[in-house]
Design an enzyme around this catalytic site. Structure first.
Site, PDB file in Angstrom:
ATOM      1  N   GLU A   1       0.839  -1.190   0.000  1.00 40.61           N
ATOM      2  CA  GLU A   1       0.000   0.000   0.000  1.00 40.61           C
ATOM      3  C   GLU A   1       0.877   1.244   0.000  1.00 40.61           C
ATOM      4  O   GLU A   1       1.942   1.277   0.618  1.00 40.61           O
ATOM      5  CB  GLU A   1      -0.926  -0.023   1.209  1.00 40.61           C
ATOM      6  CG  GLU A   1      -1.813  -1.257   1.147  1.00 40.61           C
ATOM      7  CD  GLU A   1      -2.998  -1.196   2.081  1.00 40.61           C
ATOM      8  OE1 GLU A   1      -2.905  -0.523   3.116  1.00 40.61           O
ATOM      9  OE2 GLU A   1      -4.016  -1.816   1.748  1.00 40.61           O
TER      10      GLU A   1
ATOM     11  N   CYS B   1       3.515   8.450   0.967  1.00 45.54           N
ATOM     12  CA  CYS B   1       4.023   7.522   1.983  1.00 45.54           C
ATOM     13  C   CYS B   1       4.231   6.175   1.311  1.00 45.54           C
ATOM     14  O   CYS B   1       3.287   5.592   0.785  1.00 45.54           O
ATOM     15  CB  CYS B   1       3.019   7.415   3.129  1.00 45.54           C
ATOM     16  SG  CYS B   1       3.506   6.232   4.407  1.00 45.54           S
TER      17      CYS B   1
ATOM     18  N   CYS C   1       5.597  -6.770   7.427  1.00 43.85           N
ATOM     19  CA  CYS C   1       6.672  -6.299   8.299  1.00 43.85           C
ATOM     20  C   CYS C   1       6.964  -7.344   9.370  1.00 43.85           C
ATOM     21  O   CYS C   1       6.058  -8.003   9.876  1.00 43.85           O
ATOM     22  CB  CYS C   1       6.284  -4.982   8.954  1.00 43.85           C
ATOM     23  SG  CYS C   1       7.651  -4.245   9.885  1.00 43.85           S
TER      24      CYS C   1
ATOM     25  N   CYS D   1       5.456  -4.445  15.971  1.00 40.22           N
ATOM     26  CA  CYS D   1       4.992  -3.410  16.893  1.00 40.22           C
ATOM     27  C   CYS D   1       3.532  -3.738  17.230  1.00 40.22           C
ATOM     28  O   CYS D   1       2.732  -4.019  16.342  1.00 40.22           O
ATOM     29  CB  CYS D   1       5.093  -2.038  16.243  1.00 40.22           C
ATOM     30  SG  CYS D   1       6.783  -1.629  15.756  1.00 40.22           S
TER      31      CYS D   1
ATOM     32  N   CYS E   1       0.338  -1.912  15.567  1.00 46.78           N
ATOM     33  CA  CYS E   1       0.361  -1.682  14.118  1.00 46.78           C
ATOM     34  C   CYS E   1      -0.314  -2.827  13.377  1.00 46.78           C
ATOM     35  O   CYS E   1       0.037  -3.997  13.571  1.00 46.78           O
ATOM     36  CB  CYS E   1       1.811  -1.542  13.662  1.00 46.78           C
ATOM     37  SG  CYS E   1       1.995  -1.446  11.882  1.00 46.78           S
TER      38      CYS E   1
ATOM     39  N   GLU F   1       9.860  -2.282   7.505  1.00 46.13           N
ATOM     40  CA  GLU F   1      10.938  -1.580   8.209  1.00 46.13           C
ATOM     41  C   GLU F   1      12.023  -1.310   7.166  1.00 46.13           C
ATOM     42  O   GLU F   1      12.725  -2.238   6.743  1.00 46.13           O
ATOM     43  CB  GLU F   1      11.452  -2.456   9.360  1.00 46.13           C
ATOM     44  CG  GLU F   1      12.798  -2.068   9.927  1.00 46.13           C
ATOM     45  CD  GLU F   1      12.931  -0.613  10.359  1.00 46.13           C
ATOM     46  OE1 GLU F   1      12.149  -0.161  11.198  1.00 46.13           O
ATOM     47  OE2 GLU F   1      13.831   0.080   9.832  1.00 46.13           O
TER      48      GLU F   1
ATOM     49  N   SER G   1      11.763   6.346   8.152  1.00 45.56           N
ATOM     50  CA  SER G   1      11.415   6.083   9.543  1.00 45.56           C
ATOM     51  C   SER G   1      11.821   4.665   9.920  1.00 45.56           C
ATOM     52  O   SER G   1      11.481   3.709   9.232  1.00 45.56           O
ATOM     53  CB  SER G   1       9.904   6.248   9.724  1.00 45.56           C
ATOM     54  OG  SER G   1       9.569   5.905  11.047  1.00 45.56           O
TER      55      SER G   1
ATOM     56  N   SER H   1      10.970   5.763  15.391  1.00 40.60           N
ATOM     57  CA  SER H   1       9.683   5.464  16.003  1.00 40.60           C
ATOM     58  C   SER H   1       9.950   5.103  17.468  1.00 40.60           C
ATOM     59  O   SER H   1      10.458   4.027  17.764  1.00 40.60           O
ATOM     60  CB  SER H   1       9.094   4.279  15.220  1.00 40.60           C
ATOM     61  OG  SER H   1       7.744   4.180  15.438  1.00 40.60           O
ATOM     62  N   LEU H   2       9.632   5.994  18.378  1.00 41.64           N
ATOM     63  CA  LEU H   2      10.025   5.847  19.790  1.00 41.64           C
ATOM     64  C   LEU H   2       8.934   5.128  20.598  1.00 41.64           C
ATOM     65  O   LEU H   2       9.153   4.059  21.151  1.00 41.64           O
ATOM     66  CB  LEU H   2      10.310   7.241  20.373  1.00 41.64           C
ATOM     67  CG  LEU H   2      10.856   7.286  21.796  1.00 41.64           C
ATOM     68  CD1 LEU H   2      12.207   6.620  21.891  1.00 41.64           C
ATOM     69  CD2 LEU H   2      10.917   8.734  22.293  1.00 41.64           C
ATOM     70  N   ASN H   3       7.800   5.755  20.722  1.00 46.22           N
ATOM     71  CA  ASN H   3       6.565   5.125  21.249  1.00 46.22           C
ATOM     72  C   ASN H   3       6.558   4.715  22.719  1.00 46.22           C
ATOM     73  O   ASN H   3       5.559   4.176  23.192  1.00 46.22           O
ATOM     74  CB  ASN H   3       6.179   3.889  20.417  1.00 46.22           C
ATOM     75  CG  ASN H   3       6.088   4.234  18.957  1.00 46.22           C
ATOM     76  OD1 ASN H   3       5.550   5.287  18.610  1.00 46.22           O
ATOM     77  ND2 ASN H   3       6.643   3.422  18.106  1.00 46.22           N
TER      78      ASN H   3
ATOM     79  N   ASN I   1      -4.384   5.280  15.662  1.00 47.33           N
ATOM     80  CA  ASN I   1      -5.450   5.091  14.678  1.00 47.33           C
ATOM     81  C   ASN I   1      -6.053   3.717  14.896  1.00 47.33           C
ATOM     82  O   ASN I   1      -5.344   2.716  14.842  1.00 47.33           O
ATOM     83  CB  ASN I   1      -4.884   5.227  13.262  1.00 47.33           C
ATOM     84  CG  ASN I   1      -4.483   6.659  12.970  1.00 47.33           C
ATOM     85  OD1 ASN I   1      -5.273   7.583  13.119  1.00 47.33           O
ATOM     86  ND2 ASN I   1      -3.221   6.861  12.600  1.00 47.33           N
TER      87      ASN I   1
ATOM     88  N   CYS J   1      -1.604   6.133   9.728  1.00 44.05           N
ATOM     89  CA  CYS J   1      -0.438   5.441  10.291  1.00 44.05           C
ATOM     90  C   CYS J   1      -0.844   4.170  11.016  1.00 44.05           C
ATOM     91  O   CYS J   1      -1.760   4.175  11.828  1.00 44.05           O
ATOM     92  CB  CYS J   1       0.277   6.339  11.290  1.00 44.05           C
ATOM     93  SG  CYS J   1       1.097   7.705  10.511  1.00 44.05           S
TER      94      CYS J   1
HETATM   95  S1  SF4 Z   1       5.045   0.325  12.973  1.00 44.03           S
HETATM   96 FE1  SF4 Z   1       6.409   0.110  11.196  1.00 44.03          FE
HETATM   97  S2  SF4 Z   1       8.107  -1.185  11.970  1.00 44.03           S
HETATM   98 FE2  SF4 Z   1       6.406  -1.432  13.432  1.00 44.03          FE
HETATM   99  S3  SF4 Z   1       5.281  -3.242  12.697  1.00 44.03           S
HETATM  100 FE3  SF4 Z   1       4.288  -1.436  11.769  1.00 44.03          FE
HETATM  101  S4  SF4 Z   1       5.281  -1.231   9.751  1.00 44.03           S
HETATM  102 FE4  SF4 Z   1       6.607  -2.549  11.010  1.00 44.03          FE
END
Ligand code: SF4
Length: 399
Positions: free
Chosen positions: A85, A143, A150, A154, A157, A202, A231, A254-256, A330, A373
């Site tokens: 995507e 984007c 991936c 995370c 996500c 990633e 990123s 990407s800290l989070n 989101n 996101c």
């Molecule tokens: S936030 Fe980015 S690195 Fe983390 S699982 Fe989703 S796509 Fe992968």
């Protein structure tokens, strides 16, 4: 293929070296779809290329979803049936931070109005007018994805739920951009296009192709480095490598989370490269003039969005030339977290700002079409091939 590879191709074919430049121009700037359309090449050479199995063309748009806010989510397919995507965020986004556009603003503020005025005073008025006349769009952003799925896992996500199927080639990464530019009828540098490698995957786990694609995007497609942002979830060795690249986009991390326990829970990758290692790499990262590192922080209601978390983040980032983009989660099915209230988001932002860290709240784009996101998953899920080439990353601590 980049210019060097094309130079080798035309040299092997016994053609003059300028043919490589003609092919680069046709494929990446004019974005032709067939060899036949490259009218600058002799017919006989085009035929020989075709007989040798050379094909040209951008990636294929398989589907397209348009949001009420103007965002477009593309499903882009490749020769083996895999797809990713890619998201188009049109101009006029009201100051969304972190989409790579700040660099553009910065560059523009460096170039105008004083420099444009000075130029016009020293005899470039027509060129200045032409620039204004041809600058068709404001600061649109694409984007793009770097992998099918991936491996990083995370917990907030949706893409993570796919696992990883395979890396994209450099051509497939650039192909997404070419396909979207063509569909949107825009063309850099006349149109100001920002690129963010924040789609599926990633990027630093597909490092060689990422770097090759970045060069092609600069040299071939004509998008400036300062308009691109990569990123990473925190692949520390690649952050070091990235800093040494001659051509590289800007860096976002990407800290989070504000401490290791929380980050390991949200991003298992933190077991391997913890906050100390990550922030050491960020501090050593060689920033260019007027460049900063962006830290992204997805706010999860009641999990990482407390005032204490904000104070810990401020402490972690103290002294770094950076800014923070806050993203309220989101929502998506299969994700256990909730979106925090606007008040909590603002409170978090204020604590960072008071601590002297520029912090921005990212406006969600295309939530209604699952383009925001962390939402990139839904259509790919039904389009992937039955024979995935699985890759994984070891999360064991580095020796
Ligand atoms: S936030 Fe980015 S690195 Fe983390 S699982 Fe989703 S796509 Fe992968």
């Amino acid at each position: 293929m980049d210019r060097e590879e094309l130079a080798a191709l035309v040299s092997e074919a016994g053609e003059p070296s300028y043919r490589a430049k003609q092919i680069v121009e046709a494929v990446y700037r004019q974005r032709v779809e067939t060899l036949e359309e490259i009218s600058t090449l002799p017919q006989e050479f085009r035929e020989r290329l075709a007989q040798g199995g050379v094909t040209v063309g951008a990636a294929r748009i398989e589907n397209k979803f348009v949001s009420i806010d103007g965002t477009v989510r593309y499903l882009i397919g490749f020769a083996d049936g895999q797809s990713v995507e890619t998201v188009w965020m049109p101009e006029g986004d009201g100051g969304e931070a972190g989409d790579g556009s700040e660099a553009g603003e910065e560059a523009e503020s460096g170039a105008s109005p004083s420099r444009a005025k000075a130029r016009s005073e020293i005899g470039e008025p027509i060129a200045a007018l032409k620039r204004c006349a041809t600058q068709k769009s404001g600061r649109s952003t694409i984007c793009i994805s770097s992998q099918v799925g991936c491996a990083v896992d995370c917990q907030f996500c949706l893409t993570a739920l796919l696992g990883v199927k395979r890396n994209l080639t450099a051509g497939e990464i650039v192909g997404q951009v070419c396909a979207v530019l063509k569909d949107q009828k825009v063309s850099p540098p006349e149109d100001r296009i920002n690129l963010v490698f924040m789609g599926m995957g990633e990027p630093f786990l597909n490092y060689e192709n990422l770097i090759k694609a970045s060069r092609l995007l600069v040299v071939g497609v004509g998008i400036a480095e300062r308009r691109m942002t990569v990123s990473t979830a925190g692949i520390v060795p690649r952050i070091h490598d990235f800093g040494g690249e001659a051509i590289r986009p800007k860096l976002a991390i990407s800290l989070n989370a504000s401490n290791d326990a929380l980050r390991t829970r949200l991003m298992p990758l933190n077991k391997k490269w913890n906050l100390e290692m990550l922030l050491a790499a960020a501090r050593e990262f060689p920033l260019r003039t007027r460049e900063w590192i962006t830290f992204e922080y997805v706010l999860l209601g009641g999990v990482n969005d407390t005032p204490e978390n904000a104070r810990e983040v401020a402490e972690l980032l103290r002294g770094l030339r950076c800014k923070v983009n806050l993203i309220a989660l989101n929502p998506g099915s299969g994700i256990e977290f909730t979106t925090p209230s606007a008040e909590r988001v603002t409170a978090f932002q204020n604590i960072l700002r008071v601590a002297g860290i520029p912090a921005f709240v990212r406006r969600p784009r295309g939530r209604d079409i699952y383009a925001a996101c962390g939402q990139l998953k839904r259509t790919v899920e039904v389009a992937t091939s039955p024979e995935p080439q699985l890759q994984s990353i070891s999360l064991a601590p580095e020796a």
